[in-house]
Design a protein around this motif. Structure first.
Motif, short mmCIF file in Angstrom:
data_model
loop_
_atom_site.label_atom_id
_atom_site.label_comp_id
_atom_site.label_asym_id
_atom_site.label_seq_id
_atom_site.Cartn_x
_atom_site.Cartn_y
_atom_site.Cartn_z
N PHE A 465 0.84 -1.20 0.00
CA PHE A 465 0.00 0.00 0.00
C PHE A 465 0.88 1.25 0.00
O PHE A 465 2.09 1.17 0.23
CB PHE A 465 -0.94 0.01 1.21
N ARG A 466 0.25 2.39 -0.29
CA ARG A 466 0.98 3.66 -0.32
C ARG A 466 0.67 4.49 0.92
O ARG A 466 -0.47 4.60 1.35
CB ARG A 466 0.62 4.45 -1.58
N TRP A 467 1.74 5.05 1.48
CA TRP A 467 1.61 5.93 2.65
C TRP A 467 2.68 7.02 2.56
O TRP A 467 3.85 6.71 2.33
CB TRP A 467 1.77 5.13 3.94
N LYS A 468 2.23 8.25 2.64
CA LYS A 468 3.12 9.40 2.52
C LYS A 468 3.89 9.39 1.20
O LYS A 468 5.08 9.70 1.15
CB LYS A 468 4.08 9.47 3.71
N GLY A 469 3.18 8.95 0.15
CA GLY A 469 3.76 8.97 -1.19
C GLY A 469 4.73 7.85 -1.47
O GLY A 469 5.38 7.84 -2.53
N GLU A 470 4.85 6.88 -0.57
CA GLU A 470 5.80 5.78 -0.74
C GLU A 470 5.05 4.45 -0.73
O GLU A 470 4.01 4.30 -0.07
CB GLU A 470 6.85 5.78 0.38
N ASN A 471 5.61 3.47 -1.46
CA ASN A 471 5.07 2.11 -1.43
C ASN A 471 5.59 1.38 -0.19
O ASN A 471 6.80 1.35 0.06
CB ASN A 471 5.48 1.33 -2.67
N VAL A 472 4.68 0.77 0.54
CA VAL A 472 5.05 0.02 1.74
C VAL A 472 4.77 -1.46 1.50
O VAL A 472 3.63 -1.84 1.21
CB VAL A 472 4.28 0.51 2.97
N SER A 473 5.78 -2.29 1.63
CA SER A 473 5.63 -3.74 1.47
C SER A 473 5.31 -4.36 2.82
O SER A 473 6.10 -4.28 3.76
CB SER A 473 6.90 -4.36 0.90
N THR A 474 4.15 -5.00 2.92
CA THR A 474 3.77 -5.61 4.19
C THR A 474 4.72 -6.72 4.61
O THR A 474 5.01 -6.90 5.79
CB THR A 474 2.33 -6.17 4.11
N SER A 475 5.24 -7.45 3.63
CA SER A 475 6.16 -8.54 3.95
C SER A 475 7.46 -8.02 4.53
O SER A 475 8.01 -8.58 5.50
CB SER A 475 6.45 -9.37 2.69
N GLU A 476 7.99 -6.95 3.96
CA GLU A 476 9.25 -6.41 4.46
C GLU A 476 9.09 -5.81 5.85
O GLU A 476 9.97 -5.94 6.71
CB GLU A 476 9.78 -5.37 3.48
N VAL A 477 7.95 -5.16 6.09
CA VAL A 477 7.69 -4.62 7.43
C VAL A 477 7.54 -5.76 8.43
O VAL A 477 8.05 -5.71 9.55
CB VAL A 477 6.43 -3.72 7.43
N SER A 478 6.83 -6.81 8.01
CA SER A 478 6.64 -7.97 8.88
C SER A 478 7.97 -8.60 9.27
O SER A 478 8.18 -8.99 10.42
CB SER A 478 5.74 -9.00 8.19
N GLU A 479 8.88 -8.72 8.30
CA GLU A 479 10.19 -9.29 8.59
C GLU A 479 10.95 -8.44 9.61
O GLU A 479 11.62 -8.96 10.50
CB GLU A 479 11.00 -9.42 7.31
N ALA A 480 10.84 -7.12 9.47
CA ALA A 480 11.53 -6.22 10.42
C ALA A 480 10.96 -6.40 11.83
O ALA A 480 11.70 -6.40 12.82
CB ALA A 480 11.38 -4.78 9.97
N ILE A 481 9.65 -6.59 11.92
CA ILE A 481 9.02 -6.75 13.24
C ILE A 481 9.39 -8.08 13.87
O ILE A 481 9.73 -8.16 15.05
CB ILE A 481 7.49 -6.62 13.11
N THR A 482 9.35 -9.15 13.08
CA THR A 482 9.57 -10.49 13.64
C THR A 482 11.03 -10.76 13.99
O THR A 482 11.32 -11.76 14.65
CB THR A 482 9.06 -11.58 12.68
N THR A 483 11.94 -9.92 13.56
CA THR A 483 13.34 -10.08 14.00
C THR A 483 13.56 -9.54 15.40
O THR A 483 14.62 -9.75 15.98
CB THR A 483 14.32 -9.38 13.03
N PHE A 484 12.56 -8.83 15.95
CA PHE A 484 12.67 -8.30 17.31
C PHE A 484 12.40 -9.41 18.32
O PHE A 484 11.41 -10.13 18.20
CB PHE A 484 11.68 -7.15 17.51
N PRO A 485 13.26 -9.59 19.32
CA PRO A 485 13.07 -10.65 20.31
C PRO A 485 11.72 -10.54 21.01
O PRO A 485 11.30 -9.45 21.42
CB PRO A 485 14.22 -10.41 21.29
#
Length: 598
Positions: A465-485
């Motif tokens: 989806f787009r937010w603040k004029g940028e494309n946001v990949s849900t998968s990439e955000v999910s990966e960033a979150i799940t690397t947190f202990p």
């Protein structure tokens, strides 16, 4: 990648490709040799050797053929003719495979129903294939009852097991002979005849029934027999749903073709997974990415490194888990692949490249015409030039993966067989892509291809989806979150905010213990650009998934971030305090009225 590395990778790929081609090339040359015929041949060849193993029942090759013969004769007795449909709703077990093999041997089409469905969605899946009969396992009777009154079709209902309401097929079937089918009894089928309906997961709407002809049944089983180089000594651990391609065709057929055995478990259990693998002396595992995530987040098990697994094969293993899974569980080779049940795009990662779904080297590109085209998130369509043609992506530029449709009888794997509801077909076909008149299958998946030709999954079309004029990949955000202990799982999606363009990122997360939101905020500030950081975080006890562990987003998107409608705690990424703060009705109202900066 150096020339030497490229050469080494090409050799590994070529070996795998040649094995697969060696198994699949004879399919079109022997059009009357369909899968039920293969099962009869295997029974003659392997006899009493184990074929399908479970705690509930186990079949030798001979028993599997005999059971399927009984169901074939039952189908004939019901007047089933070529193309008539019978729905099958049953949990994983060896009998499941015997039933659909028998039905398809006499020309019937088996619609493999998702065992998790109830109510309107179940009624929809039954009605769209217009079945003459429905077979329901007795332990799924309650789910079926929720849809019975909604059915528009009028099939005859059979119970497999004690029901009390419908005739018992499991008893009646014993009255039919298990002898080999005669030529007169066996329908004169070819690989062009329809065999199965396999349904899409329905993550973004009601499931679609994909047409699976006998060619595709043979292709799925034969190709992966070559891909995995299965042997009579192999035992496959299969806990994936048998109503889908991976668990019902790939994991089973690939091993049976070569005389091995398949260990079937009714449902995945993270706690008992490795105990089963060791107990049954398995050498292969068929996986789905989220299955691997559950295992990584499970407590240590003494058997997790005592197995004889030589290879695991599947799709969806994300980069953030790849190395940890391989190292912790001592897996010699992860063979990731990409493919759609009804489509013509197939990619294999024979080399075990971490995080990649594979590549299509130059020497097989002519057999697998695949491209990645630029995609517009706003219109949800590929970008077109002023001349009306699509634009190929540059290296590492995300775009939609498409596969060229070739209606060539010598290349049936490049066709698009479509769905039971024909009005759903055109949405999956992209026309006039690179020249007038060409047609390509839309996978609905966004990927990027690096300079070395490796494909990497980015997102599902519609999830980005787009937010603040940028494309946001849900998968990439999910990966960033799940690397947190402490974060066990995350489901990322976009939600509408009144008066704001695009969609604000929201993440539903599951924590192993108390969520340290302060530390999570600091982690995401380092891991993601500002526009990609979740604006809202919803803490749940579990993530809602489909039967193949694909995350469901539709209901979450509809619920949005209104704390008066959601019982789960929701937190707002407050730019003023640079922290996650609890979202209450007052704060929600101020956000919706535009009084809070996002």
């Amino acid at each position: 990648m150096s020339f030497l590395e490229q050469l080494k990778g090409d050799i590994v790929y070529l070996r795998g490709a040649l094995r697969a081609l060696g198994m699949t090339t004879p399919i079109a040359k022997n059009p009357k040799r369909v899968f039920p015929v293969v099962i009869a041949e295997l029974a003659e060849k392997y006899g009493d050797a184990p074929a399908l193993i479970s705690d509930r029942e186990s079949f030798s090759y001979r028993t599997l053929a005999e059971r399927s013969n009984r169901y074939a004769r039952w189908a004939r007795a019901q007047g089933i003719a070529r193309g008539d449909t019978i729905c099958l709703m049953m949990p994983n077990r060896p009998e499941y495979m015997a039933i659909w093999i028998g039905i398809t041997a006499v020309g019937g089409v088996a619609a493999l129903i998702n065992t998790n469905l109830v109510g309107p969605s179940l009624a929809h899946c039954i009605d769209i294939v217009s079945p003459k009969h429905v077979i329901v396992a007795s332990d799924l009777a309650a789910g079926f009852a929720s849809a019975r009154g909604m059915l528009k079709s009028q099939p005859k209902i059979w119970s497999h097991g004690e029901s009390g309401e419908y005739p018992r097929l499991d008893q009646l079937i014993e009255t039919f002979s298990s002898d080999a089918l005669t030529d007169a009894e066996r329908c004169l089928l070819t690989i062009e005849d329809r065999a199965l309906y396999i349904y899409t997961s329905g993550t973004t709407g009601l499931p679609k029934a994909a047409n699976i002809n006998h060619y595709r049944v043979m292709l799925a089983s034969c190709a992966f027999a070559g891909v995995m180089d299965t042997q009579p000594t192999d035992r496959m651990y299969d806990c994936l749903p048998m109503y889908h391609t991976a668990g019902g065709l790939v994991a089973t057929g690939a091993v049976l073709h070569r005389g091995g055995a398949v260990v079937i478990r009714e449902k995945f259990s993270a706690r008992e997974f490795w105990d089963d693998v060791v107990r049954f002396d398995c050498t292969l595992i068929q996986y789905i990415g989220e299955l691997c995530r559950y295992l990584v987040h499970s407590p240590p098990n003494p058997n997790e490194t005592k197995h004889r697994i030589r290879l695991i094969c599947g799709n969806g293993l994300r980069p953030d888990l790849w190395e940890e899974f391989k190292t912790r569980f001592r897996i010699p080779l992860i063979l990731e692949f990409y493919g759609a049940t009804e489509g013509n795009v197939n990619i294999f990662n024979f080399e075990g490249k971490p995080g990649s779904v594979g590549r299509v080297p130059w020497f097989v590109a002519h057999r697998f015409p695949i491209s990645v085209v630029r995609f517009d998130v706003n219109t949800q369509q590929p970008v077109r030039t002023t001349d009306g043609f699509c634009i190929k992506c540059n290296p590492d530029e995300p775009g939609e993966v498409i596969g060229r449709i070739l209606n060539d009888s010598s290349k049936p794997g490049n066709r698009f067989e479509g769905y039971a509801a024909e009005n759903q077909n055109e949405n999956k076909i992209l026309r006039d892509v690179f020249r007038k008149g060409d047609a390509w299958f839309r996978t609905g998946d966004l990927m990027r291809k690096d300079k070395d030709g490796y494909f990497y999954f980015v997102d599902r079309v519609g999830d980005t989806f787009r937010w603040k004029g940028e494309n946001v990949s849900t998968s990439e955000v999910s990966e960033a979150i799940t690397t947190f202990p402490g974060i066990v799982d995350a489901n990322v999606y976009g939600v509408s905010v009144h008066g704001r363009d695009g969609r604000a990122g929201m993440a539903a997360v599951v924590c192993s213990d108390r969520c340290d939101l302060e530390a999570l905020h600091a982690h995401l500030s380092k891991a993601l650009p500002e526009y990609a950081r979740p604006v809202f975080v919803r803490v749940q006890s579990q993530i809602d998934v489909t039967g193949t562990f694909k995350q469901k987003k539709v209901d979450l998107v509809k619920q949005g971030f209104d704390p008066t409608l959601i019982v789960d705690p929701i937190y707002f990424n407050d730019p003023a305090t640079r922290s996650f703060v609890r979202l209450d009705p007052d704060l929600h109202e101020r956000i919706e009225s535009g009084n809070i900066r996002l």
